[in-house]
Motif scaffolding. Structure first.
Motif, PDB file in Angstrom:
ATOM      1  N   ARG A 130       5.039  -3.390 -27.539  1.00  0.00           N
ATOM      2  CA  ARG A 130       6.488  -3.512 -27.699  1.00  0.00           C
ATOM      3  C   ARG A 130       7.188  -2.274 -27.128  1.00  0.00           C
ATOM      4  O   ARG A 130       8.225  -2.383 -26.474  1.00  0.00           O
ATOM      5  N   GLY A 131       6.625  -1.100 -27.381  1.00  0.00           N
ATOM      6  CA  GLY A 131       7.216   0.122 -26.847  1.00  0.00           C
ATOM      7  C   GLY A 131       7.237   0.123 -25.327  1.00  0.00           C
ATOM      8  O   GLY A 131       8.223   0.549 -24.702  1.00  0.00           O
ATOM      9  N   LEU A 132       6.154  -0.361 -24.710  1.00  0.00           N
ATOM     10  CA  LEU A 132       6.117  -0.436 -23.254  1.00  0.00           C
ATOM     11  C   LEU A 132       7.128  -1.452 -22.745  1.00  0.00           C
ATOM     12  O   LEU A 132       7.831  -1.202 -21.748  1.00  0.00           O
ATOM     13  N   MET A 133       7.233  -2.585 -23.423  1.00  0.00           N
ATOM     14  CA  MET A 133       8.219  -3.588 -23.022  1.00  0.00           C
ATOM     15  C   MET A 133       9.633  -3.008 -23.076  1.00  0.00           C
ATOM     16  O   MET A 133      10.447  -3.238 -22.168  1.00  0.00           O
ATOM     17  N   ALA A 134       9.921  -2.259 -24.124  1.00  0.00           N
ATOM     18  CA  ALA A 134      11.251  -1.647 -24.253  1.00  0.00           C
ATOM     19  C   ALA A 134      11.516  -0.674 -23.108  1.00  0.00           C
ATOM     20  O   ALA A 134      12.633  -0.624 -22.554  1.00  0.00           O
ATOM     21  N   THR A 135      10.496   0.086 -22.733  1.00  0.00           N
ATOM     22  CA  THR A 135      10.645   1.026 -21.622  1.00  0.00           C
ATOM     23  C   THR A 135      10.933   0.288 -20.314  1.00  0.00           C
ATOM     24  O   THR A 135      11.806   0.697 -19.531  1.00  0.00           O
ATOM     25  N   ILE A 136      10.220  -0.798 -20.080  1.00  0.00           N
ATOM     26  CA  ILE A 136      10.435  -1.573 -18.848  1.00  0.00           C
ATOM     27  C   ILE A 136      11.842  -2.163 -18.829  1.00  0.00           C
ATOM     28  O   ILE A 136      12.524  -2.143 -17.798  1.00  0.00           O
ATOM     29  N   ILE A 137      12.270  -2.698 -19.965  1.00  0.00           N
ATOM     30  CA  ILE A 137      13.608  -3.295 -20.027  1.00  0.00           C
ATOM     31  C   ILE A 137      14.668  -2.238 -19.756  1.00  0.00           C
ATOM     32  O   ILE A 137      15.652  -2.489 -19.034  1.00  0.00           O
ATOM     33  N   ASP A 138      14.483  -1.037 -20.281  1.00  0.00           N
ATOM     34  CA  ASP A 138      15.428   0.047 -20.008  1.00  0.00           C
ATOM     35  C   ASP A 138      15.471   0.368 -18.512  1.00  0.00           C
ATOM     36  O   ASP A 138      16.556   0.560 -17.939  1.00  0.00           O
ATOM     37  N   ARG A 139      14.289   0.448 -17.886  1.00  0.00           N
ATOM     38  CA  ARG A 139      14.262   0.728 -16.449  1.00  0.00           C
ATOM     39  C   ARG A 139      14.897  -0.421 -15.661  1.00  0.00           C
ATOM     40  O   ARG A 139      15.629  -0.202 -14.694  1.00  0.00           O
ATOM     41  N   ALA A 140      14.606  -1.643 -16.072  1.00  0.00           N
ATOM     42  CA  ALA A 140      15.139  -2.805 -15.356  1.00  0.00           C
ATOM     43  C   ALA A 140      16.652  -2.877 -15.455  1.00  0.00           C
ATOM     44  O   ALA A 140      17.330  -3.284 -14.493  1.00  0.00           O
ATOM     45  N   SER A 141      17.195  -2.493 -16.602  1.00  0.00           N
ATOM     46  CA  SER A 141      18.644  -2.583 -16.780  1.00  0.00           C
ATOM     47  C   SER A 141      19.395  -1.684 -15.805  1.00  0.00           C
ATOM     48  O   SER A 141      20.558  -1.934 -15.485  1.00  0.00           O
ATOM     49  N   GLY A 142      18.732  -0.639 -15.308  1.00  0.00           N
ATOM     50  CA  GLY A 142      19.356   0.241 -14.325  1.00  0.00           C
ATOM     51  C   GLY A 142      19.008  -0.116 -12.895  1.00  0.00           C
ATOM     52  O   GLY A 142      19.358   0.633 -11.972  1.00  0.00           O
ATOM     53  N   ALA A 143      18.295  -1.235 -12.711  1.00  0.00           N
ATOM     54  CA  ALA A 143      17.836  -1.595 -11.367  1.00  0.00           C
ATOM     55  C   ALA A 143      18.272  -2.992 -10.962  1.00  0.00           C
ATOM     56  O   ALA A 143      17.687  -3.594 -10.058  1.00  0.00           O
ATOM     57  N   VAL A 144      19.321  -3.501 -11.594  1.00  0.00           N
ATOM     58  CA  VAL A 144      19.760  -4.876 -11.319  1.00  0.00           C
ATOM     59  C   VAL A 144      20.248  -5.030  -9.882  1.00  0.00           C
ATOM     60  O   VAL A 144      20.046  -6.079  -9.249  1.00  0.00           O
ATOM     61  N   ASP A 145      20.874  -4.009  -9.326  1.00  0.00           N
ATOM     62  CA  ASP A 145      21.480  -4.142  -8.004  1.00  0.00           C
ATOM     63  C   ASP A 145      20.615  -3.581  -6.876  1.00  0.00           C
ATOM     64  O   ASP A 145      21.080  -3.439  -5.745  1.00  0.00           O
ATOM     65  N   ILE A 146      19.359  -3.260  -7.181  1.00  0.00           N
ATOM     66  CA  ILE A 146      18.418  -2.818  -6.148  1.00  0.00           C
ATOM     67  C   ILE A 146      17.629  -4.039  -5.667  1.00  0.00           C
ATOM     68  O   ILE A 146      17.062  -4.773  -6.469  1.00  0.00           O
ATOM     69  N   ILE A 147      17.602  -4.238  -4.356  1.00  0.00           N
ATOM     70  CA  ILE A 147      16.912  -5.391  -3.778  1.00  0.00           C
ATOM     71  C   ILE A 147      15.711  -4.914  -2.970  1.00  0.00           C
ATOM     72  O   ILE A 147      15.785  -3.905  -2.250  1.00  0.00           O
ATOM     73  N   LEU A 148      14.615  -5.620  -3.118  1.00  0.00           N
ATOM     74  CA  LEU A 148      13.389  -5.301  -2.383  1.00  0.00           C
ATOM     75  C   LEU A 148      12.714  -6.596  -1.968  1.00  0.00           C
ATOM     76  O   LEU A 148      13.080  -7.673  -2.452  1.00  0.00           O
TER      77      LEU A 148
END
Length: 476
Positions: A130-148
């Motif tokens: 759960r802690g790792l999932m929370a970390t990923i979600i935090d990182r993802a929330s700041g990467a919505v407008d990055i396209i790859l």
């Protein structure tokens, strides 16, 4: 413990060979708590006197207290932790200790302590995930407008948002927590009272013991109860898949941090160097996550191979369940923790990602979809889009820079609006379906991910309360 039938002790070399003490000593606390519940039930059923029950319970609680404080060293030449516990209790309270094993076999005793320990470890691992999932979600929330580029076959496929890509691992991990929760539920049955194989001959209330230890139910069949290790196999299977997910991601991060990809850089605190090459900055933690996943897969194979030839009931082969299970859970928990720390030191490089997304004609599917919307059958549209790609490749230009007349030479269905339809931004936004990579869908995924964190937290709370029931036995 079983010497009356024998005229000589077990050969010291064979004692060492058959001993599981080095591995199962970690069960001491749970074995003591299960023994307290058993002694309580023996006293309540008047199988042993109230005085003996009280002496046994007090002695076991003192052992737990000394173990918790570090005053009790769990060492010596013992067959297993269960014989150590009984010997220690004998030393402290005398002959009353001999009454504890009434209506109990080591077969159901071992299985009970093992299930309790496994429930505890599953809860701890789910908490780490759960802690790792929370970390990923935090990182993802700041990467919505990055396209790859999204990749299939490790080739450029279609453009996606970085947040969308990161959230793919959240859903993998979410399934891992669900599998572990299912395993917890199947481990949550009390085998104590099954005896060696046939049940017990005393009126011990098994459901009372289950309630004292926080089990939700009792096992249904004594033969199955002492030989069942499905819960261990399921636990190791679940963590093997968890480690496979972590290994996939670790491998990806290793690739992304290469100069060839350049999608990420690594902080010094999550990297190592080379003893020979001064310029090297190696992603060793990710490589070890990938490597240690192999150990967990091996543990799963060990358990399945061990079980496949055993008839119903208990066999000494089952002693080998705990090394494989404990190692798998320990390695998995370490990998989850390492990935969370490692991810904190990964810095994504949007410019490299976006530049890569503009190479390789990633929006070719949009060409086919455009024609399909104009009424062209998709299979025909697919072939025509391939011809457009061939023309763009010949000119070495992206699809949005290929002149409109080139499109129209391939098909008269192309209009000026195709030039906007094949841009990276339009391609990403066109995937506006649940689970897609359009911006509003990714934002919705983030919300769903946070909701899952809340549900997992609720499950963890319930599991903790269940384990706390047994823990209270130590305090009276």
């Amino acid at each position: 413990m079983w010497g009356g039938r024998f005229t000589e002790p077990l050969d010291p070399q064979l004692l060492a060979f058959t001993s599981s003490f080095d591995v199962d000593r970690r069960l001491l606390r749970w074995d003591a708590l299960a023994s307290i519940a058993h002694a309580t039930a023996l006293g309540e059923a008047q199988v042993i006197t109230a005085g003996d029950a009280e002496a046994v319970i007090a002695g076991l609680r003192a052992i737990v207290a000394d173990f918790d404080s570090g005053r009790l060293a769990v060492v010596g030449e013992h067959e297993d932790v269960h014989s150590f516990l009984e010997a220690t209790l004998y030393d402290r309270i005398g002959v009353a200790a001999g009454r504890l094993h009434t209506a109990r076999s080591r077969n159901d005793q071992v299985a009970t302590a093992f299930r309790l320990a496994l429930k505890e470890q599953i809860g701890a691992l789910v908490g780490e995930i759960r802690g790792l999932m929370a970390t990923i979600i935090d990182r993802a929330s700041g990467a919505v407008d990055i396209i790859l580029p999204g990749f299939t076959h490790l080739q450029h496929a279609q453009p996606v948002r970085l947040a969308h890509h990161l959230l793919a691992y959240v859903w993998m991990l979410d399934r891992d927590t669900a599998r572990l929760a299912d395993t917890y539920a199947r481990a949550d049955a009390l085998p104590l009272g099954a005896g060696a194989i046939a049940g017990i001959s005393f009126p011990v209330d098994r459901r009372r013991v289950a309630a004292l230890l926080g089990f939700t139910r009792i096992t249904e069949n004594s033969i199955d109860a002492v030989g069942d290790r499905d819960f261990a196999v399921e636990a190791v299977s679940s963590v093997a898949l968890l480690c496979a997910h972590l290994s996939r991601w670790a491998d990806e991060l290793v690739l992304w941090s290469t100069e060839e990809f350049g999608f990420a850089t690594l902080a010094d605190r999550v990297s190592t160097g080379s003893s020979l090459m001064p310029q090297k900055k190696n992603p060793d933690p990710a490589e070890l996550i990938r490597g240690r996943a192999a150990r967990v897969l091996g543990n799963l194979t060990t358990l399945l191979a061990m079980l496949k030839g055993l008839p119903a009931g208990y066999h000494r082969d089952l002693q080998e369940d705990k090394p494989a299970t404990f190692e798998a859970l320990d390695v998995a928990r370490g990998c989850v923790r390492a990935m969370r720390v490692f991810l904190d030191g990964v810095q994504f490089i949007p410019q490299r990602m976006e530049a890569a997304a503009k190479r390789g004609w990633l929006t070719a599917t949009e060409v086919a979809d455009y024609l399909t919307r104009k009424g062209v059958p998709f299979r025909d549209a697919h072939a025509l889009a391939g011809k457009v790609v061939r023309r763009a490749a010949a000119r070495d230009v992206p699809l949005w820079e290929l002149p409109l007349p080139e499109y129209q030479e391939v098909s008269s269905s192309f209009g000026p609006d195709v030039m906007q339809a094949v841009t990276i931004e339009a391609a990403v936004e066109s995937k506006d379906v649940p689970g897609g990579t359009a911006r509003r869908q990714v934002v919705e995924q983030l919300a769903q991910g946070r909701e899952r964190l809340t549900r997992i937290e609720a499950w963890l709370s319930a599991a903790s309360q269940s384990l706390a029931v047994a823990q209270r036995l130590a305090g009276g």
